[in-house]
Design a protein around this motif. Structure first.
Motif, PDB file in Angstrom:
ATOM      1  N   GLU A  95       0.842  -1.192   0.000  1.00  0.00           N
ATOM      2  CA  GLU A  95       0.000   0.000   0.000  1.00  0.00           C
ATOM      3  C   GLU A  95       0.879   1.245   0.000  1.00  0.00           C
ATOM      4  N   VAL A  96       0.463   2.256  -0.750  1.00  0.00           N
ATOM      5  CA  VAL A  96       1.210   3.503  -0.834  1.00  0.00           C
ATOM      6  C   VAL A  96       0.338   4.630  -0.330  1.00  0.00           C
ATOM      7  N   THR A  97       0.845   5.391   0.622  1.00  0.00           N
ATOM      8  CA  THR A  97       0.107   6.559   1.106  1.00  0.00           C
ATOM      9  C   THR A  97       0.327   7.714   0.136  1.00  0.00           C
ATOM     10  N   THR A  98      -0.552   8.682   0.194  1.00  0.00           N
ATOM     11  CA  THR A  98      -0.521   9.776  -0.779  1.00  0.00           C
ATOM     12  C   THR A  98       0.724  10.643  -0.669  1.00  0.00           C
ATOM     13  N   ASP A  99       1.382  10.622   0.483  1.00  0.00           N
ATOM     14  CA  ASP A  99       2.558  11.475   0.658  1.00  0.00           C
ATOM     15  C   ASP A  99       3.862  10.712   0.478  1.00  0.00           C
ATOM     16  N   MET A 100       3.807   9.511  -0.085  1.00  0.00           N
ATOM     17  CA  MET A 100       5.011   8.711  -0.299  1.00  0.00           C
ATOM     18  C   MET A 100       5.352   8.606  -1.785  1.00  0.00           C
ATOM     19  N   GLN A 101       6.648   8.576  -2.062  1.00  0.00           N
ATOM     20  CA  GLN A 101       7.136   8.385  -3.424  1.00  0.00           C
ATOM     21  C   GLN A 101       7.665   6.956  -3.549  1.00  0.00           C
ATOM     22  N   VAL A 102       7.333   6.289  -4.636  1.00  0.00           N
ATOM     23  CA  VAL A 102       7.758   4.912  -4.860  1.00  0.00           C
ATOM     24  C   VAL A 102       9.075   4.888  -5.629  1.00  0.00           C
ATOM     25  N   ILE A 103      10.001   4.074  -5.143  1.00  0.00           N
ATOM     26  CA  ILE A 103      11.250   3.825  -5.852  1.00  0.00           C
ATOM     27  C   ILE A 103      11.316   2.335  -6.153  1.00  0.00           C
ATOM     28  N   ILE A 104      11.487   1.991  -7.423  1.00  0.00           N
ATOM     29  CA  ILE A 104      11.616   0.593  -7.829  1.00  0.00           C
ATOM     30  C   ILE A 104      13.091   0.315  -8.091  1.00  0.00           C
ATOM     31  N   THR A 105      13.672  -0.600  -7.344  1.00  0.00           N
ATOM     32  CA  THR A 105      15.091  -0.905  -7.481  1.00  0.00           C
ATOM     33  C   THR A 105      15.295  -2.175  -8.294  1.00  0.00           C
ATOM     34  N   CYS A 106      16.381  -2.184  -9.059  1.00  0.00           N
ATOM     35  CA  CYS A 106      16.737  -3.335  -9.904  1.00  0.00           C
ATOM     36  C   CYS A 106      18.193  -3.700  -9.608  1.00  0.00           C
ATOM     37  N   ARG A 107      18.399  -4.774  -8.876  1.00  0.00           N
ATOM     38  CA  ARG A 107      19.732  -5.143  -8.402  1.00  0.00           C
ATOM     39  C   ARG A 107      20.634  -5.648  -9.534  1.00  0.00           C
ATOM     40  N   GLY A 108      21.937  -5.724  -9.225  1.00  0.00           N
ATOM     41  CA  GLY A 108      22.914  -6.140 -10.213  1.00  0.00           C
ATOM     42  C   GLY A 108      23.069  -7.648 -10.310  1.00  0.00           C
ATOM     43  N   ILE A 109      23.857  -8.079 -11.282  1.00  0.00           N
ATOM     44  CA  ILE A 109      24.076  -9.494 -11.546  1.00  0.00           C
ATOM     45  C   ILE A 109      24.683 -10.189 -10.326  1.00  0.00           C
ATOM     46  N   GLY A 110      24.058 -11.300  -9.921  1.00  0.00           N
ATOM     47  CA  GLY A 110      24.583 -12.105  -8.828  1.00  0.00           C
ATOM     48  C   GLY A 110      24.316 -11.567  -7.447  1.00  0.00           C
ATOM     49  N   GLU A 111      23.677 -10.393  -7.352  1.00  0.00           N
ATOM     50  CA  GLU A 111      23.421  -9.813  -6.035  1.00  0.00           C
ATOM     51  C   GLU A 111      22.180 -10.435  -5.407  1.00  0.00           C
ATOM     52  N   PRO A 112      22.157 -10.503  -4.075  1.00  0.00           N
ATOM     53  CA  PRO A 112      20.991 -11.087  -3.396  1.00  0.00           C
ATOM     54  C   PRO A 112      19.794 -10.153  -3.416  1.00  0.00           C
ATOM     55  N   TYR A 113      18.629 -10.738  -3.374  1.00  0.00           N
ATOM     56  CA  TYR A 113      17.400  -9.965  -3.270  1.00  0.00           C
ATOM     57  C   TYR A 113      17.275  -9.456  -1.836  1.00  0.00           C
ATOM     58  N   GLY A 114      16.915  -8.197  -1.680  1.00  0.00           N
ATOM     59  CA  GLY A 114      16.694  -7.641  -0.345  1.00  0.00           C
ATOM     60  C   GLY A 114      17.775  -6.683   0.099  1.00  0.00           C
ATOM     61  N   THR A 115      18.985  -7.185   0.255  1.00  0.00           N
ATOM     62  CA  THR A 115      20.114  -6.343   0.659  1.00  0.00           C
ATOM     63  C   THR A 115      21.195  -6.478  -0.398  1.00  0.00           C
ATOM     64  N   ASN A 116      21.494  -5.375  -1.069  1.00  0.00           N
ATOM     65  CA  ASN A 116      22.458  -5.392  -2.162  1.00  0.00           C
ATOM     66  C   ASN A 116      23.039  -3.993  -2.343  1.00  0.00           C
ATOM     67  N   SER A 117      23.702  -3.763  -3.449  1.00  0.00           N
ATOM     68  CA  SER A 117      24.358  -2.470  -3.655  1.00  0.00           C
ATOM     69  C   SER A 117      23.386  -1.295  -3.598  1.00  0.00           C
ATOM     70  N   LEU A 118      22.184  -1.473  -4.101  1.00  0.00           N
ATOM     71  CA  LEU A 118      21.230  -0.364  -4.107  1.00  0.00           C
ATOM     72  C   LEU A 118      20.713  -0.036  -2.718  1.00  0.00           C
ATOM     73  N   SER A 119      20.883  -0.957  -1.775  1.00  0.00           N
ATOM     74  CA  SER A 119      20.540  -0.648  -0.382  1.00  0.00           C
ATOM     75  C   SER A 119      21.419   0.481   0.134  1.00  0.00           C
ATOM     76  N   GLY A 120      22.640   0.581  -0.440  1.00  0.00           N
ATOM     77  CA  GLY A 120      23.542   1.657  -0.056  1.00  0.00           C
ATOM     78  C   GLY A 120      23.089   3.017  -0.535  1.00  0.00           C
ATOM     79  N   VAL A 121      22.180   3.039  -1.507  1.00  0.00           N
ATOM     80  CA  VAL A 121      21.577   4.291  -1.961  1.00  0.00           C
ATOM     81  C   VAL A 121      20.324   4.586  -1.156  1.00  0.00           C
ATOM     82  N   THR A 122      19.428   3.622  -1.062  1.00  0.00           N
ATOM     83  CA  THR A 122      18.126   3.864  -0.428  1.00  0.00           C
ATOM     84  C   THR A 122      18.224   4.091   1.076  1.00  0.00           C
ATOM     85  N   LYS A 123      19.312   3.621   1.699  1.00  0.00           N
ATOM     86  CA  LYS A 123      19.454   3.854   3.138  1.00  0.00           C
ATOM     87  C   LYS A 123      19.614   5.330   3.464  1.00  0.00           C
ATOM     88  N   ASN A 124      19.979   6.120   2.472  1.00  0.00           N
ATOM     89  CA  ASN A 124      20.152   7.562   2.665  1.00  0.00           C
ATOM     90  C   ASN A 124      18.857   8.341   2.436  1.00  0.00           C
TER      91      ASN A 124
END
Length: 256
Positions: A7-36
């Motif tokens: 569910e998305v609230t009206t004041d939230m922005q959705v970010i769809i992440t696409c991980r790199g080759i061989g990276e695990p689902y859930g925690t990966n390189s893009l987690s280093g971006v979204t954590k900020n």
């Protein structure tokens, strides 16, 4: 297959992440971006895709070409559920997100809207699209231009990363064309892809005079030995005091 739609609230922005080759689902390189990013303002949804390149990470994996095509369809489904989402991709995931963004930018999917696409080490980065210093070069699979008149295009590439910053004409790019359809479980499809590329004249590098194989090898070390493809979370951008991940997060936060 895609993740169950949260569910998305009206004041939230959705970010769809696409991980790199061989990276695990859930925690990966893009987690280093979204954590900020502020979790109260952003809903992070990860694209479920194989993130495989032929035998990497599993010997029985499908080809990169096939996996990317399947992932593109799954990503389009998510964009339909979350119109106006921001796409965020790394490496093979950047190929997926970048391809879809280029299609939307060119008007191929009527009615689909995204606010931005942010890509780290895009294998098809166009030489003219980069945040920060432009040192030349393009993606190892060639330059795919993403129209930027409808949404923000944020491309990040580290010096010496052969995946996203290979000098034009480098033989490493020609070799990459040989293996995009490599699959140990579907060798005939790989052979057919090579035949098709050969007929189109895309596999003529061995006929070129002056092919610098040493230079191709030197650039390959950026991926295999020197960590140029995996530096985006800890290395500061050229002439800047922030990492690529931090700069990407800041620019995403500025998207309206």
């Amino acid at each position: 297959m895609t993740a169950t739609a949260p569910e998305v609230t009206t004041d939230m922005q959705v970010i769809i992440t696409c991980r790199g080759i061989g990276e695990p689902y859930g925690t990966n390189s893009l987690s280093g971006v979204t954590k900020n990013l502020d979790p109260k303002k952003y809903l992070i949804i990860e694209l479920v895709w194989s993130a495989a390149f032929g035998p990497v990470p599993r010997w029985d994996g499908s080809s990169f070409t096939a996996n990317v095509l399947h992932a593109e369809q799954a990503l389009l489904e998510l964009i339909r559920k979350y119109p106006g989402a921001i796409l965020l991709g790394y490496s093979g995931g950047a190929q997926v997100a970048g391809n879809v963004a280029a299609q939307i930018g060119a008007g191929q999917h009527w009615g689909l809207i995204i606010r931005a696409v942010a890509l780290l080490s895009d294998p098809s980065r166009h030489k003219s699209q980069i945040i920060g210093v432009n040192r030349g070069g393009q993606g190892i699979l060639g330059g795919r231009y993403i129209p930027s008149d409808r949404f923000h295009v944020l491309q990040f590439s580290a010096p010496g990363d052969p995946i996203s910053e290979l000098p034009e004409g480098n033989a490493l790019g020609d070799l990459a064309q040989l293996i995009t359809s490599l699959s140990l479980v579907d060798v005939p499809a790989w052979m057919e892809d090579l035949r098709r590329k050969a007929l189109k004249g895309a596999l003529q590098f061995w006929r070129r005079s002056g092919v610098d194989w040493w230079e191709a090898y030197r650039w390959s070390l950026g991926y295999t030995a020197h960590g140029r493809h995996t530096c985006y979370l800890h290395e500061k951008m050229q002439n800047e005091s922030v990492t690529y991940a931090e700069r990407a997060a800041t620019m995403i936060a500025g998207v309206r």
